[in-house]
Design an enzyme around this catalytic site. Sequence first.
Site, PDB file in Angstrom:
ATOM      1  N   LYS A 176      -8.293   4.094 -19.595  1.00 39.44           N
ATOM      2  CA  LYS A 176      -8.593   4.569 -20.946  1.00 39.44           C
ATOM      3  C   LYS A 176      -7.340   4.476 -21.838  1.00 39.44           C
ATOM      4  CE  LYS A 176     -12.443   5.164 -18.951  1.00 39.44           C
ATOM      5  NZ  LYS A 176     -12.376   5.860 -17.716  1.00 39.44           N
ATOM      6  N   ASP A 215      -7.812  16.928 -15.190  1.00 42.84           N
ATOM      7  CA  ASP A 215      -8.065  15.539 -15.576  1.00 42.84           C
ATOM      8  C   ASP A 215      -7.625  15.413 -17.037  1.00 42.84           C
ATOM      9  OD1 ASP A 215      -9.102  13.128 -16.486  1.00 42.84           O
ATOM     10  OD2 ASP A 215     -10.878  13.233 -15.204  1.00 42.84           O
ATOM     11  N   ARG A 257       0.843  -1.217   0.000  1.00 44.66           N
ATOM     12  CA  ARG A 257       0.000   0.000   0.000  1.00 44.66           C
ATOM     13  C   ARG A 257       0.872   1.259   0.000  1.00 44.66           C
ATOM     14  NH1 ARG A 257      -1.600   2.230   4.478  1.00 44.66           N
ATOM     15  NH2 ARG A 257      -1.878   0.289   5.615  1.00 44.66           N
ATOM     16  N   TYR A 283     -16.568  13.956 -15.856  1.00 44.42           N
ATOM     17  CA  TYR A 283     -17.057  12.584 -15.719  1.00 44.42           C
ATOM     18  C   TYR A 283     -18.078  12.565 -14.562  1.00 44.42           C
ATOM     19  CZ  TYR A 283     -17.138   7.614 -14.742  1.00 44.42           C
ATOM     20  OH  TYR A 283     -17.552   6.338 -14.514  1.00 44.42           O
TER      21      TYR A 283
HETATM   22  N1  LCS Z   1     -12.000  10.883 -15.487  1.00 46.01           N
HETATM   23  C1  LCS Z   1     -12.530  10.752 -16.710  1.00 46.01           C
HETATM   24  C2  LCS Z   1     -12.383  11.860 -17.698  1.00 46.01           C
HETATM   25  C3  LCS Z   1     -13.220   9.594 -17.033  1.00 46.01           C
HETATM   26  O1  LCS Z   1     -13.735   9.503 -18.270  1.00 46.01           O
HETATM   27  C4  LCS Z   1     -13.361   8.568 -16.068  1.00 46.01           C
HETATM   28  C5  LCS Z   1     -14.100   7.319 -16.382  1.00 46.01           C
HETATM   29  C6  LCS Z   1     -12.789   8.740 -14.801  1.00 46.01           C
HETATM   30  C7  LCS Z   1     -12.102   9.915 -14.550  1.00 46.01           C
HETATM   31  C8  LCS Z   1     -12.873   7.675 -13.747  1.00 46.01           C
HETATM   32  O2  LCS Z   1     -12.036   6.633 -14.059  1.00 46.01           O
HETATM   33  P1  LCS Z   1     -12.267   5.080 -13.638  1.00 46.01           P
HETATM   34  O3  LCS Z   1     -12.509   5.060 -12.185  1.00 46.01           O
HETATM   35  O4  LCS Z   1     -13.446   4.606 -14.410  1.00 46.01           O
HETATM   36  O5  LCS Z   1     -10.991   4.446 -14.034  1.00 46.01           O
HETATM   37  N2  LCS Z   1     -14.919   7.434 -17.517  1.00 46.01           N
HETATM   38  C9  LCS Z   1     -15.729   6.553 -17.986  1.00 46.01           C
HETATM   39  C10 LCS Z   1     -16.534   6.765 -19.113  1.00 46.01           C
HETATM   40  O6  LCS Z   1     -16.623   7.837 -19.728  1.00 46.01           O
HETATM   41  N3  LCS Z   1     -17.182   5.678 -19.406  1.00 46.01           N
HETATM   42  O7  LCS Z   1     -16.944   4.683 -18.473  1.00 46.01           O
HETATM   43  C11 LCS Z   1     -16.001   5.189 -17.496  1.00 46.01           C
END
Ligand code: LCS
Length: 393
Positions: free
Chosen positions: A208, A183, A58, A111
């Site tokens: 992503k 972000d 951790r 998001y």
């Molecule tokens: N920031 C952005 C711009 C995102 O698109 C997402 C997830 C996150 C943070 C959060 O990330 P995660 O915890 O999912 O790794 N976006 C998603 C979307 O547009 N479709 O499914 C997940």
Amino acid sequence: MDTKKLGFNSKLIHAGHFKDEFLSATVPIYQTSTFSFKSAKHGADCFSGEDDGYIYTRIGNPTINALEQNIAELENGFGGIGTASGMGAVTTIYIALLKQGDHIVSSDAVYGPARVAMETIFAGYGVESTYVNTSNIEEVKAAIRPNTKVIYVETPANPTIGITDLKAVSKIAKENDCIFVVDNTFCSPYLQKPLDLGADISFHSLTKFINGHADIVGGMIVCKEEKLYKQVRSAMVTMGPNMDPHQAFLVIRGVKTLAIRIDRAQENAMKIAKYLENHPKIAWIKYPGLKSHPQHELAKEQMSGFGTMISFGVKGGAEAGSKLMDNVHLATLAVSLGGVETLIQHPASMTHAKVSKENKIKAGITDDLVRYSAGIEDLEDLINDLKHALDKV
Ligand code: LCS
């Protein structure tokens, strides 16, 4: 080797990597929760910081650390902090930087869960927030209060593809003694380097583009300066949304092809955007590479490519959009984005479902908005897929 002097593609493959005792060619998975100490004194020294030996996963782990260093170098930052997910990165940033009575100004098109977490959980702890259209700098200025501690921007924004001027927001952040968080998920460090444009933190959902193969979730926070890095790292280590070594290994593998994947996918995206823009059944389209995008010039200035994300509306509104999504066969109807496979989804009822109707409308997340993440399949197949689906509308 000092990888800092290498070009971007060389950094993707070598930055942060180390040679173990067997000189393995790739970073091994150190799948262990804990590390032994050579003596009681060594253990005490590791805890006090006298010795930089590993203690407990951790707190730190060689595989995770290799990825942290890799992404930090790609972003030109001081250090990276791996998290279990992109949302783990978002909430770690909130926890590290905001306390009761503080205020955050944020992009209204973010998001969905990043906004929902702030307006429900963090509001309950006494953190205040204002969501504005950060593409309009005057709105950012007007939202600043004496207790504003953080400005948080997503650019291009999910799912409206609005672009925010990072240099201009950085100036406002500096004038008001705020920490500026970006972000950078929609660009990855290949297309945009927020820390070079004045941000204090650039973070990612690794799920992503950076991993790129739709087989893990993960997050990474990169801080420009050591002091902030230590503050955020301490919050992560204490709260516990850490990355796992196996997850880090997969991302280390995925990130190696980041540039060639994005090059190909954004070439597809540009041609698909042009195809859709000229299609009689398309009502509107937002893609930063099109001259019709309101911030096309700004995108050219602060991004080194236009990315792979397209938003559009089909004439006939949400119903027509659903028909299109039900009739694509090559594009997968699924949330997430930035992978080698093309994905399509409906933000108003999916990724942003929990954002209130009123806030969705204000942020431009309309019912007819369809979001398309171009992958690296053959362009002709992707166009035929859309053509077939649009014929059914
Ligand atoms: N920031 C952005 C711009 C995102 O698109 C997402 C997830 C996150 C943070 C959060 O990330 P995660 O915890 O999912 O790794 N976006 C998603 C979307 O547009 N479709 O499914 C997940």
